[in-house]
Design an enzyme around this catalytic site. Structure first.
Site, mmCIF file in Angstrom:
data_model
loop_
_atom_site.group_PDB
_atom_site.id
_atom_site.type_symbol
_atom_site.label_atom_id
_atom_site.label_comp_id
_atom_site.label_asym_id
_atom_site.label_seq_id
_atom_site.Cartn_x
_atom_site.Cartn_y
_atom_site.Cartn_z
ATOM 1 N N MET A 180 17.917 68.349 -28.910
ATOM 2 C CA MET A 180 16.704 69.003 -28.415
ATOM 3 C C MET A 180 16.742 70.476 -28.803
ATOM 4 O O MET A 180 17.690 71.175 -28.476
ATOM 5 C CB MET A 180 16.616 68.880 -26.888
ATOM 6 N N ILE A 232 23.903 66.707 -22.017
ATOM 7 C CA ILE A 232 24.980 67.611 -22.439
ATOM 8 C C ILE A 232 24.442 69.027 -22.584
ATOM 9 O O ILE A 232 23.469 69.263 -23.307
ATOM 10 C CB ILE A 232 25.592 67.148 -23.772
ATOM 11 N N GLY A 237 17.684 74.385 -25.274
ATOM 12 C CA GLY A 237 18.033 73.315 -26.200
ATOM 13 C C GLY A 237 19.401 72.708 -25.941
ATOM 14 O O GLY A 237 20.353 73.402 -25.634
ATOM 15 N N SER A 238 19.502 71.403 -26.085
ATOM 16 C CA SER A 238 20.770 70.731 -25.876
ATOM 17 C C SER A 238 20.706 69.347 -26.509
ATOM 18 O O SER A 238 20.001 69.141 -27.493
ATOM 19 C CB SER A 238 21.096 70.645 -24.391
ATOM 20 N N ARG A 239 21.405 68.385 -25.899
ATOM 21 C CA ARG A 239 21.511 67.069 -26.524
ATOM 22 C C ARG A 239 21.699 66.001 -25.460
ATOM 23 O O ARG A 239 22.272 66.258 -24.392
ATOM 24 C CB ARG A 239 22.677 67.124 -27.499
#
Length: 216
Positions: free
Chosen positions: A97, A155, A185-187
């Site tokens: 993301m 995460i 933003g991340s995942r």
């Protein structure tokens, strides 16, 4: 629509923007500085509102599909050893993301929450190979009525410093509904059975609650 997690930030952004506009129209200064303050005020509002947007998604409820829990880009599709819950091999699909993506997390399947746990950790960049096991994260397992269990893991990344997880163990959940939020933003990693039929490709863009990652 805006996500409830953004309410404090939106209020602060409105106050800050109002102060900037108030200064621009009440304090003597060069005309270019008036315009700069007004533009800055608008920029603050727009950035905060777009970050916390929560668009409605038309999830087609289907007992045979696993939908993406988040918006973003598929960056990993591989077989991995999952050591926290299943303790066996799984197919992992990772969705990255960016800060401009919608940051709502949604349930990839419907069923009962079998496991939900928060882990404190590091803030490695989200695409780092060890981020899935060393970064701050939450792990959630949903058991479908057909007894198949799907895990997803929020995460944190180098910028994401707050993960919100609504999943509570033994709670019945509906596919595509809100299960949490990740700030910045991340995942998200999704762990699937080895016999799942993958329906996405690397670098494909997906939409949370709508794009099909795999079929049972």
């Amino acid at each position: 629509m805006f996500h409830k997690e953004g309410t404090p930030s939106i209020i602060i952004a409105i106050i800050v923007s109002a102060i900037l506009v108030g200064v621009a129209f009440s304090v003597p200064m060069p005309i270019w500085l008036h315009f700069l303050l007004v533009i800055l005020a608008l920029f603050v509002i727009v950035i905060i509102l777009q970050f916390f947007r929560n668009p409605k998604r038309q999830t087609i409820l289907d007992d045979a599909t696993i939908v993406s829990p988040v918006d973003g880009k598929v960056v990993v599709i591989e077989k991995v050893s999952e050591n926290e819950y299943f303790k066996d091999e799984r197919i992992m699909i990772s969705v990255f993301m960016s800060p401009i993506n919608v940051h709502v997390t949604r349930y990839p399947i419907g069923g009962k929450v079998a496991f939900s746990k928060y882990h404190p950790g590091k803030y490695l960049v989200a695409w780092h190979p060890k981020a899935s096991e060393e970064n701050e994260r939450t792990t959630v397992v949903v058991e479908h009525k057909n007894t198949v269990k799907i895990m997803y893991r929020q995460i944190a990344g180098a910028l994401a410093k707050r993960i919100v997880n609504y999943a509570a163990e033994n709670e019945e959940v509906v596919q595509g509904t809100d299960s949490g939020f990740i700030k910045f933003g991340s995942r998200v990693d999704v762990f699937l059975p080895l016999d799942a039929k993958i329906k996405v490709e690397l670098n494909q863009k997906v939409r949370g609650g709508e794009s099909i990652l795999a079929n049972f």
